[in-house]
Design a protein around this motif. Structure first.
Motif, mmCIF file in Angstrom:
data_model
loop_
_atom_site.group_PDB
_atom_site.id
_atom_site.type_symbol
_atom_site.label_atom_id
_atom_site.label_comp_id
_atom_site.label_asym_id
_atom_site.label_seq_id
_atom_site.Cartn_x
_atom_site.Cartn_y
_atom_site.Cartn_z
ATOM 1 N N ALA A 27 0.825 -1.208 0.000
ATOM 2 C CA ALA A 27 0.000 0.000 0.000
ATOM 3 C C ALA A 27 0.859 1.257 0.000
ATOM 4 N N PRO A 28 0.444 2.286 -0.726
ATOM 5 C CA PRO A 28 1.174 3.557 -0.669
ATOM 6 C C PRO A 28 0.957 4.239 0.679
ATOM 7 N N VAL A 29 1.962 4.978 1.123
ATOM 8 C CA VAL A 29 1.880 5.707 2.384
ATOM 9 C C VAL A 29 1.574 7.166 2.041
ATOM 10 N N PRO A 30 0.379 7.643 2.318
ATOM 11 C CA PRO A 30 0.000 8.990 1.863
ATOM 12 C C PRO A 30 0.817 10.106 2.485
ATOM 13 N N THR A 31 1.356 9.876 3.680
ATOM 14 C CA THR A 31 2.143 10.906 4.351
ATOM 15 C C THR A 31 3.635 10.807 4.035
ATOM 16 N N CYS A 32 4.012 9.826 3.232
ATOM 17 C CA CYS A 32 5.398 9.686 2.750
ATOM 18 C C CYS A 32 5.330 9.435 1.247
ATOM 19 N N PRO A 33 5.095 10.476 0.451
ATOM 20 C CA PRO A 33 4.879 10.289 -0.984
ATOM 21 C C PRO A 33 6.001 9.491 -1.644
ATOM 22 N N GLY A 34 5.592 8.506 -2.448
ATOM 23 C CA GLY A 34 6.551 7.662 -3.155
ATOM 24 C C GLY A 34 6.933 6.403 -2.414
ATOM 25 N N TRP A 35 6.531 6.288 -1.158
ATOM 26 C CA TRP A 35 6.837 5.098 -0.367
ATOM 27 C C TRP A 35 5.633 4.176 -0.285
ATOM 28 N N SER A 36 5.927 2.870 -0.290
ATOM 29 C CA SER A 36 4.951 1.867 0.093
ATOM 30 C C SER A 36 5.144 1.549 1.569
ATOM 31 N N VAL A 37 4.230 0.765 2.129
ATOM 32 C CA VAL A 37 4.397 0.339 3.521
ATOM 33 C C VAL A 37 5.670 -0.490 3.668
ATOM 34 N N ALA A 38 6.020 -1.278 2.645
ATOM 35 C CA ALA A 38 7.275 -2.027 2.685
ATOM 36 C C ALA A 38 8.472 -1.086 2.752
ATOM 37 N N ASP A 39 8.447 -0.005 1.971
ATOM 38 C CA ASP A 39 9.531 0.984 2.010
ATOM 39 C C ASP A 39 9.639 1.607 3.395
ATOM 40 N N LEU A 40 8.491 1.950 3.962
ATOM 41 C CA LEU A 40 8.461 2.527 5.301
ATOM 42 C C LEU A 40 9.051 1.559 6.325
ATOM 43 N N THR A 41 8.645 0.300 6.231
ATOM 44 C CA THR A 41 9.146 -0.726 7.149
ATOM 45 C C THR A 41 10.653 -0.852 7.047
ATOM 46 N N ARG A 42 11.159 -0.885 5.822
ATOM 47 C CA ARG A 42 12.609 -0.976 5.620
ATOM 48 C C ARG A 42 13.316 0.249 6.191
ATOM 49 N N HIS A 43 12.740 1.413 5.984
ATOM 50 C CA HIS A 43 13.343 2.638 6.510
ATOM 51 C C HIS A 43 13.489 2.579 8.023
ATOM 52 N N VAL A 44 12.432 2.148 8.716
ATOM 53 C CA VAL A 44 12.509 2.080 10.177
ATOM 54 C C VAL A 44 13.593 1.099 10.605
ATOM 55 N N GLY A 45 13.678 -0.050 9.936
ATOM 56 C CA GLY A 45 14.745 -0.990 10.248
ATOM 57 C C GLY A 45 16.122 -0.394 10.014
ATOM 58 N N ASP A 46 16.283 0.321 8.900
ATOM 59 C CA ASP A 46 17.566 0.980 8.618
ATOM 60 C C ASP A 46 17.925 1.977 9.720
ATOM 61 N N VAL A 47 16.933 2.744 10.156
ATOM 62 C CA VAL A 47 17.168 3.746 11.200
ATOM 63 C C VAL A 47 17.579 3.075 12.507
ATOM 64 N N TYR A 48 16.880 2.015 12.891
ATOM 65 C CA TYR A 48 17.228 1.314 14.133
ATOM 66 C C TYR A 48 18.669 0.798 14.099
ATOM 67 N N LEU A 49 19.060 0.218 12.969
ATOM 68 C CA LEU A 49 20.432 -0.303 12.874
ATOM 69 C C LEU A 49 21.452 0.828 12.904
ATOM 70 N N HIS A 50 21.130 1.933 12.263
ATOM 71 C CA HIS A 50 22.033 3.090 12.248
ATOM 72 C C HIS A 50 22.271 3.608 13.664
ATOM 73 N N LYS A 51 21.225 3.713 14.462
ATOM 74 C CA LYS A 51 21.375 4.217 15.828
ATOM 75 C C LYS A 51 22.058 3.192 16.734
ATOM 76 N N THR A 52 21.816 1.913 16.472
ATOM 77 C CA THR A 52 22.528 0.872 17.214
ATOM 78 C C THR A 52 24.030 1.027 17.032
ATOM 79 N N LEU A 53 24.456 1.254 15.803
ATOM 80 C CA LEU A 53 25.881 1.413 15.531
ATOM 81 C C LEU A 53 26.409 2.746 16.054
ATOM 82 N N ALA A 54 25.585 3.782 16.047
ATOM 83 C CA ALA A 54 26.008 5.074 16.602
ATOM 84 C C ALA A 54 26.355 4.933 18.077
ATOM 85 N N ILE A 55 25.627 4.078 18.775
ATOM 86 C CA ILE A 55 25.917 3.830 20.187
ATOM 87 C C ILE A 55 27.119 2.896 20.327
#
Length: 253
Positions: A27-55
């Motif tokens: 499904a498209p995410v209306p508040t994140c133009p151009g993203w699907s829910v899969a894209d959103l899910t991947r983004h959150v995972g990417d962010v979590y891993l990025h902050k894990t490594l920052a720590i």
């Protein structure tokens, strides 16, 4: 809010995100133009891993994300990343050092707060994407999120990276904004090279924005749909409101 409260909110919003995302990953995410829910899910995972490594490494990894993450299934990546993030939080005191773009927040507690706020916004995105009811946002988390957005993102970014805001603010006549979320209020002043936030509101303001905390959080982050009644009242010149909106977009992109 204390750190245990942030962690509780993070857990609740992650659980909600994890529950709704699989119902329609395409499904498209209306508040994140151009993203699907899969894209959103991947983004959150990417962010979590990025902050894990920052720590873990004491510095934010760049460039990011690494190419190999693109081949990982989004939900599997999200689950793995969340587990790693929580393990990293559990292994540290909130006062321990961590890498961060935000100079006053180079400690683990900054990322505990940031990830709680990141997750509530993106679970709202997922809910809107799949057409699920938007779960309530606790008032304390919403008030904290408004404060974080105004101070940590916009005020700090304008001070540190003024050139990015030159087109928006160089011709500003100088506006004052009164932002009220129930019993909590902020004053915002803009002008050429200026975005200042203080507690409380002055007697007069060019723009007054009022509403319940959760509605205010969604309005400021642009997480309400046009067809919704957000519960936020905005009074003042449209050009001033547009200036505020544009500053937020640049600071959070």
């Amino acid at each position: 809010m204390d750190y245990s409260r942030y962690l509780d909110c993070l857990a609740a919003d992650f659980a909600r995100l994890r529950a709704v995302a699989p119902t329609d990953l395409g499904a498209p995410v209306p508040t994140c133009p151009g993203w699907s829910v899969a894209d959103l899910t991947r983004h959150v995972g990417d962010v979590y891993l990025h902050k894990t490594l920052a720590i873990r490494e004491g510095a934010e990894p760049e460039p990011w994300p690494p190419a190999e993450l693109a081949s990982e299934e989004p939900l599997a990546l999200l689950d793995r990343a969340y587990a790693d993030l929580r393990a990293e939080f559990a292994a540290h005191d909130p006062k321990d050092a961590a890498g961060s773009w935000y100079a006053p927040g180079r400690y683990v507690g900054f990322w505990i707060r940031r990830m709680a706020q990141e997750t509530v916004i993106h679970r709202i995105d997922a809910e809107l994407g799949v057409g699920a009811p938007v779960a309530p946002v606790p008032a304390d988390l919403a008030v904290d999120g408004v404060d974080e957005l105004l101070r940590v993102f916009v005020e700090y970014s304008v001070a540190e990276w003024a050139e990015s805001f030159r087109e928006i603010l160089a011709g500003s006549p100088g506006w004052t904004f009164a932002v009220r979320a129930d019993d909590t209020a902020w004053s915002v002043r803009t002008g050429p090279g200026v975005f200042r936030v203080t507690d409380g509101v002055a007697d007069t303001a060019d723009v007054t924005v009022t509403g319940p905390p959760a509605a205010m959080l969604r309005w400021l982050w642009g997480r309400e749909l046009a067809a919704e009644r957000s519960g936020v009242s905005v009074q003042g010149p449209s050009e001033a409101v547009a200036e505020l909106r544009r500053c937020i977009v640049v600071a959070t992109q």
